[in-house]
Design an enzyme around this catalytic site. Sequence first.
Site, PDB file in Angstrom:
ATOM      1  N   LEU A  69      26.961 -31.916  -1.990  1.00  0.00           N
ATOM      2  CA  LEU A  69      28.427 -32.015  -2.001  1.00  0.00           C
ATOM      3  C   LEU A  69      28.895 -32.905  -3.156  1.00  0.00           C
ATOM      4  O   LEU A  69      28.227 -33.869  -3.509  1.00  0.00           O
ATOM      5  CB  LEU A  69      28.909 -32.632  -0.686  1.00  0.00           C
TER       6      LEU A  69
ATOM      7  N   ASP B  76      22.026 -32.998   0.825  1.00  0.00           N
ATOM      8  CA  ASP B  76      22.489 -34.385   0.675  1.00  0.00           C
ATOM      9  C   ASP B  76      21.639 -35.372   1.474  1.00  0.00           C
ATOM     10  O   ASP B  76      22.015 -36.550   1.597  1.00  0.00           O
ATOM     11  CB  ASP B  76      23.955 -34.502   1.125  1.00  0.00           C
TER      12      ASP B  76
ATOM     13  N   GLU C 202      21.881 -43.338   4.062  1.00  0.00           N
ATOM     14  CA  GLU C 202      22.761 -44.347   4.659  1.00  0.00           C
ATOM     15  C   GLU C 202      23.823 -43.747   5.574  1.00  0.00           C
ATOM     16  O   GLU C 202      24.286 -44.401   6.518  1.00  0.00           O
ATOM     17  CB  GLU C 202      23.474 -45.114   3.540  1.00  0.00           C
ATOM     18  N   ASP C 203      24.204 -42.506   5.290  1.00  0.00           N
ATOM     19  CA  ASP C 203      25.346 -41.943   6.014  1.00  0.00           C
ATOM     20  C   ASP C 203      25.043 -41.524   7.441  1.00  0.00           C
ATOM     21  O   ASP C 203      25.955 -41.275   8.217  1.00  0.00           O
ATOM     22  CB  ASP C 203      25.916 -40.752   5.217  1.00  0.00           C
TER      23      ASP C 203
ATOM     24  N   ARG D 283      26.194 -31.805   6.736  1.00  0.00           N
ATOM     25  CA  ARG D 283      25.275 -32.939   6.849  1.00  0.00           C
ATOM     26  C   ARG D 283      24.904 -33.266   8.301  1.00  0.00           C
ATOM     27  O   ARG D 283      24.083 -34.153   8.548  1.00  0.00           O
ATOM     28  CB  ARG D 283      25.881 -34.177   6.151  1.00  0.00           C
TER      29      ARG D 283
ATOM     30  N   ARG E 266      35.862 -38.609   5.867  1.00  0.00           N
ATOM     31  CA  ARG E 266      34.624 -38.400   6.635  1.00  0.00           C
ATOM     32  C   ARG E 266      34.589 -39.203   7.943  1.00  0.00           C
ATOM     33  O   ARG E 266      33.831 -38.876   8.850  1.00  0.00           O
ATOM     34  CB  ARG E 266      33.419 -38.832   5.797  1.00  0.00           C
TER      35      ARG E 266
ATOM     36  N   HIS F 193      33.875 -42.929   0.141  1.00  0.00           N
ATOM     37  CA  HIS F 193      33.510 -43.862   1.207  1.00  0.00           C
ATOM     38  C   HIS F 193      34.045 -45.265   0.927  1.00  0.00           C
ATOM     39  O   HIS F 193      34.236 -45.639  -0.231  1.00  0.00           O
ATOM     40  CB  HIS F 193      31.979 -43.964   1.334  1.00  0.00           C
TER      41      HIS F 193
ATOM     42  N   CYS G 252      23.945 -45.759  -0.760  1.00  0.00           N
ATOM     43  CA  CYS G 252      23.706 -44.558   0.036  1.00  0.00           C
ATOM     44  C   CYS G 252      22.251 -44.122   0.087  1.00  0.00           C
ATOM     45  O   CYS G 252      21.872 -43.336   0.960  1.00  0.00           O
ATOM     46  CB  CYS G 252      24.570 -43.415  -0.473  1.00  0.00           C
TER      47      CYS G 252
HETATM   48  C1  CIR Z   1      28.300 -36.498   0.141  1.00  0.00           C
HETATM   49  O1  CIR Z   1      29.345 -36.062  -0.332  1.00  0.00           O
HETATM   50  O2  CIR Z   1      28.142 -36.672   1.346  1.00  0.00           O
HETATM   51  C2  CIR Z   1      27.172 -36.819  -0.818  1.00  0.00           C
HETATM   52  N1  CIR Z   1      27.193 -35.925  -1.900  1.00  0.00           N
HETATM   53  C3  CIR Z   1      27.284 -38.239  -1.305  1.00  0.00           C
HETATM   54  C4  CIR Z   1      27.115 -39.257  -0.223  1.00  0.00           C
HETATM   55  C5  CIR Z   1      27.118 -40.651  -0.739  1.00  0.00           C
HETATM   56  N2  CIR Z   1      26.949 -41.559   0.331  1.00  0.00           N
HETATM   57  C6  CIR Z   1      27.320 -42.827   0.313  1.00  0.00           C
HETATM   58  O3  CIR Z   1      27.913 -43.294  -0.661  1.00  0.00           O
HETATM   59  N3  CIR Z   1      27.069 -43.559   1.379  1.00  0.00           N
END
Ligand code: CIR
Length: 260
Positions: free
Chosen positions: A24, A66, A71-72, A91, A137, A168, A255
């Site tokens: 993404l 992704d 971290e997410d 995700r 998100r 974020h 992340c």
């Molecule tokens: C996303 O859009 O979810 C990923 N391409 C990037 C996530 C980055 N995550 C973060 O900064 N914690």
Amino acid sequence: MPHPTISFRHAIARQPARSATSGLRAEDRGAPDIARMRRDHAAYVEALEATGARVTVLEPLEAFPDAHFVEDVALCLPEGAVLLKPGAPSRAGEVEAMAPALAAHFDEIRAITGPGTIEGGDILVTPREILVGLSARTSREGAEELARLAAPWGHELRICQTPPGVLHFKTGCALLDEETILATPRLAASGCFAGYRTLLTPEGEEPAANAIRFNDKVILPAGFPRTAEMLTDAGFTVTPLRNDEFALLDGGMSCLSLRF
Ligand code: CIR
């Protein structure tokens, strides 16, 4: 001089899959180069390990482009871990894939069940509270569910706002020590860091705010010399790491790992 900060003994990371080219992104600035991405990822893992921490590096997940942005999908607190609920539908399946790695380290694991969503990139844990930035998100319901799960562990949660158009909360801030936050001027202007000492990214260097303090180091995306100098002058040991490929997918330094 920087205050001592919480020390980390472990981190979990995941190698980028070949499918990461279709990760993404808010704006398409070209596909990342997977070989370079893996090289930069290895350098990141090495930088964490060089502080004395053990890093578990998980296998790439081709089904989830992704998934290296680990971290997410989880929040690691001293008392236990929380499996989160990403707001990006593509995700969602990453969470289940993270569970076994957390089970190896945490006796207690809780989970956000919804209907709200919350991603780790929107959560900044400081010694006094958990700050959550609402974003595209992360919903208020998701933040409130996390507040309910973390309260019995003694954590207070405060809801803030991730600026519109910013992926974020931690795209724009990082905890540098127990009372110091590196932040973009835009995020700091919201007032959410009142009571903390803030260091602001110089104009044009806003992406440098997606940094991490990990043991004795501040790991910063490379290419932001004025931020690096400001932090060095403030007494921090700065390790700049190349981040060009991950930046194409809106990723920074926080992340790529879960830290505990
Ligand atoms: C996303 O859009 O979810 C990923 N391409 C990037 C996530 C980055 N995550 C973060 O900064 N914690």
